[in-house]
Each structure stands twice: as C-alpha cells, then as structure tokens.
Write a protein that holds these residues in place. Sequence first.
Motif, short mmCIF file in Angstrom:
data_model
loop_
_atom_site.label_atom_id
_atom_site.label_comp_id
_atom_site.label_asym_id
_atom_site.label_seq_id
_atom_site.Cartn_x
_atom_site.Cartn_y
_atom_site.Cartn_z
N ALA A 192 7.73 12.64 2.55
CA ALA A 192 9.06 13.15 2.55
C ALA A 192 8.40 14.47 2.21
O ALA A 192 8.69 15.16 2.77
CB ALA A 192 10.05 12.47 1.91
N TRP A 205 7.95 8.96 -1.59
CA TRP A 205 8.02 11.48 -1.61
C TRP A 205 7.19 12.02 -1.59
O TRP A 205 7.58 13.10 -0.84
CB TRP A 205 8.42 11.51 -3.70
CG TRP A 205 9.62 10.58 -4.06
CD1 TRP A 205 10.28 10.42 -3.39
CD2 TRP A 205 9.70 9.88 -5.60
NE1 TRP A 205 11.69 9.83 -4.38
CE2 TRP A 205 10.94 9.26 -5.82
CE3 TRP A 205 8.76 10.34 -6.62
CZ2 TRP A 205 11.16 8.88 -6.89
CZ3 TRP A 205 9.35 9.30 -7.88
CH2 TRP A 205 10.79 8.82 -7.77
N ASP A 206 6.08 11.43 -1.82
CA ASP A 206 5.25 12.15 -0.88
C ASP A 206 4.69 12.40 0.39
O ASP A 206 4.66 13.70 1.08
CB ASP A 206 3.48 11.34 -1.40
CG ASP A 206 2.66 12.24 -0.43
OD1 ASP A 206 2.62 13.44 -0.67
OD2 ASP A 206 1.19 11.42 -0.35
N ARG A 248 7.51 1.35 -5.85
CA ARG A 248 6.77 1.14 -5.58
C ARG A 248 6.58 1.98 -4.27
O ARG A 248 6.05 2.61 -3.59
CB ARG A 248 5.84 -0.21 -4.97
CG ARG A 248 4.34 0.67 -5.01
CD ARG A 248 3.25 0.02 -3.67
NE ARG A 248 2.25 0.43 -3.54
CZ ARG A 248 1.92 1.93 -3.50
NH1 ARG A 248 2.68 2.46 -3.50
NH2 ARG A 248 0.79 2.30 -3.10
N ARG A 272 0.77 -1.36 0.18
CA ARG A 272 -0.07 -0.32 0.33
C ARG A 272 0.96 1.50 0.17
O ARG A 272 0.12 2.57 -0.02
CB ARG A 272 -0.77 -0.17 1.19
CG ARG A 272 -1.92 -1.51 1.55
CD ARG A 272 -2.46 -0.94 2.61
NE ARG A 272 -3.30 -2.32 3.33
CZ ARG A 272 -4.04 -2.13 4.24
NH1 ARG A 272 -4.43 -1.04 4.76
NH2 ARG A 272 -4.93 -3.38 4.58
N GLY A 273 2.12 1.41 0.03
CA GLY A 273 3.36 2.16 0.07
C GLY A 273 2.69 3.49 1.34
O GLY A 273 2.29 2.75 2.68
N PHE A 274 3.94 4.11 0.99
CA PHE A 274 3.60 4.89 2.73
C PHE A 274 2.09 5.87 3.15
O PHE A 274 1.52 5.92 4.45
CB PHE A 274 5.10 5.76 2.33
CG PHE A 274 6.16 5.76 3.33
CD1 PHE A 274 6.28 5.31 4.44
CD2 PHE A 274 7.06 5.23 2.15
CE1 PHE A 274 7.79 5.33 5.27
CE2 PHE A 274 8.09 4.54 2.62
CZ PHE A 274 8.37 5.00 4.51
N GLY A 275 1.40 5.78 2.12
CA GLY A 275 0.06 6.63 1.59
C GLY A 275 -0.99 5.29 2.93
O GLY A 275 -1.67 5.91 3.62
N GLY A 276 -0.48 3.81 2.71
CA GLY A 276 -1.49 3.47 3.12
C GLY A 276 -0.88 3.05 4.36
O GLY A 276 -1.55 1.85 4.35
N VAL A 322 8.63 5.69 -4.47
CA VAL A 322 7.91 6.51 -4.81
C VAL A 322 6.51 7.11 -3.93
O VAL A 322 6.24 8.24 -4.04
CB VAL A 322 6.80 6.47 -5.80
CG1 VAL A 322 5.47 6.82 -6.85
CG2 VAL A 322 8.16 5.70 -7.15
N SER A 323 6.17 6.05 -3.23
CA SER A 323 5.26 6.89 -2.06
C SER A 323 5.73 7.39 -1.06
O SER A 323 4.97 8.41 -0.19
CB SER A 323 4.15 5.46 -1.48
OG SER A 323 5.29 4.86 -0.45
#
Lengths: 199, 199
Positions: free
Chosen positions: B112, B109-110, B103, B25-29, B106-107
């Motif tokens: 940070a 980046w948001d 993945r 889910r990336g850092f966003g999840g 890239v997640s």
Amino acid sequence: MPARGDHDARRADVSAAVWRVLAARGFGGLTLRAVAAEMDATTGLLTHYFPNKQTLVRHALKVAEEHSETRARWAAEEPGLAALRAALLDVLPLTPEAVAMSRVWVSFWDAALGDADLGASQTGRYERWRGRLRGHVEAAQDRGELPADVDPEELATTAAAFAHGLVVQVLFDQDRFPSARQVRLLDDFLTGLRTGRSA
Amino acid sequence: MPARGDHDARRADVSAAVWRVLAARGFGGLTLRAVAAEMDATTGLLTHYFPNKQTLVRHALKVAEEHSETRARWAAEEPGLAALRAALLDVLPLTPEAVAMSRVWVSFWDAALGDADLGASQTGRYERWRGRLRGHVEAAQDRGELPADVDPEELATTAAAFAHGLVVQVLFDQDRFPSARQVRLLDDFLTGLRTGRSA
C-alpha cells in the motif's frame, strides 16, 4: 590503484541507487531493473554485483542499516526517562529523511517475514532494541522516574510497540500526523507510563 | 447454469489459492506463478482471471478483507472499555488464524505504501478504525472507565499504535510472545490508560 578507486566509486553509486529505490518503493519494489534504471545502467551491469534477487536484498539490508546507524539521532541530556524518550523519537517519522527510513523498515517487515534468515536476524535486531529500551526503563526506575514495581521488560515492549505502531499510522496519514502531534502523542504516552502504572 | 456454477466454483478455488499464498508469503510473495502452483494450474489459466499484477493484488486485497470481516471476533459484554479491549484483541495474533491474518496485513503495508490508490484506501481504512476505537473510548469516558479530560482521538490513536506495534513484535518472535503474554500486555496497557492519564 585507480582501477580499485573506480571500483569503490561504482560500488558507492550502486549503494546510493539501491537506497533511492528503497526510499521510493520499499523492499517490495526493489528489483535489479529498478536499480539499473536509477543508475542509467543496464541490468547486465547490475548482475555483476548481484547475481540474484537474494544478493540484492541482502545488500539493500546493509545499505538500510548503514543509513539507520549514521542518521542524526535525538540526544538525551540525562539517562533514564529522557534517554527512553530520545530512543523512541529516533524511531518516529519526524523529518523527511526519517519518513524515508521508516518506509524502508516497514517494507522490510514483509521481506523478513517471508525469508527465514532475514526473519531470524530481524528477531535478533528487535530483541537487542527492546534490550536497549529496557536499559533506559531500568535507569528511569532507579532514578524514580518510572514506577519501580513494573516489569521493565514488559514496559520496554509496550514502548517499542507504541512507537512502531505510531510509525504505521503516520506513514499512511502524514497530513494528520505532523511532527508536533507525533511528539505530543509520545510525551502523553510517557506521562501515562510515569504516573499511571500500577502493576 | 452448470457452466455458471463451474465458473463460480473456479473463482472460489482461485480465491482460496490466493489466500494460501498470502498467508504463507505475504503480498511480497504474491505472484501469478505462486497462485498457479498452489492450484496445480498453469499461469496461462490465471491470466484469464488476472491480466496483470495489479488486478491480482486488488483481488488479493478483497480476499484479505473478506477473511478479516468473517473471522471470529472477540465479544464484549459491555460497551466502553470492554468493547475497546475486544476491538484491540481482534487485532492481536492470538491464534494461528490470527497470525496468518496479521502477517498478511503487515505485508500489505509495503504494497500500500508503494501504490497511491492502495495507500489512499489504507489511509481511509485506518481512519475508520481509529474512529471505531474512538467511539469505544468516548463510551468508556461516559461510563467513567477512562479519564474524561483526555482527548479521545489521541487516546484511540495511542491504542491503535500499541496494538499494531505489538503485532510486529509478536510476528518476529512468536516463542517469546505466547497469547497469554499478549493479553497481559494489552491489559496492563489498558490499566495504564485507566488509572494513569493526566492530560
């Protein structure tokens, strides 16, 4: 009729607040609470517009697309290589407004990678973008500005990759990447394509 | 002593669960709830390790860094251009494990871009990365593999940008970018650098 006007005005307020939250915090920081605070409103009012996080993210994507579509664009006086250059300049964070836009789109990558529908729409968006760049590459090849023996799809992909990746480097180091340096990097990259490729 | 061992084992379990959530889910999840569900544990247990979201994100960054540092790397038989190529191959999503890693980054980046401390550490991370690429560029110039009249810093930046941007294109369209195509795009890019640049 006035009620309708009020409603539209309020929708515009909501969209403006969503944009400000996106520009400041990205999709990762987009919450009903943050939008409400930005409007000096209650989250209760916001749930009237956005019953859940998903509807808020969808609306934010529309807002981001509208900002991207209506932004000032680089004009190309000629088709071909000049149009390719203008299309890539459009992507770079050369102005404060473009920095905000880039920051929003980079943050959207995470949101889109975590959501099948958003991911599919992003796949289509980038396919269309590469298609537009490819059109410029083909025109440049017809005009003799780029080598004719290079696959235009691959060259368009390479150009797209370079531009996106430069956006990331710039966002994390704006002091080291003033706009003049970004433009110079792009022009050197294009010079490399023009003179260098031997497929 | 056994208690200490249990504690370490539990920490390893937590880190493994954090990685699985990041990869999916990336850092966003990344939430306490998602990590707890992944471990079949209660969020209450997790708050023992992570009193707030910030400590969870910091730990997740360490986990991501450990995965990046211990991953299988591309070996270069020679310094210079071959080492530059290997360093860029390290970044591309060529295997399922590398796709997960890409993945996650890239997640990040948001995450940070929305956090001053994380952003500053990311700025430093990319500065060091460009520095390593620059070292390979300079070695390649010394060996006559790349034109000597090109600024190695700018060439390293261009290579970093190309690789990151290609990661984004690949993540959103894995079917169109099998690993063989990624490698071909990189090799064409390097050929362009080798033959093309006239600074």
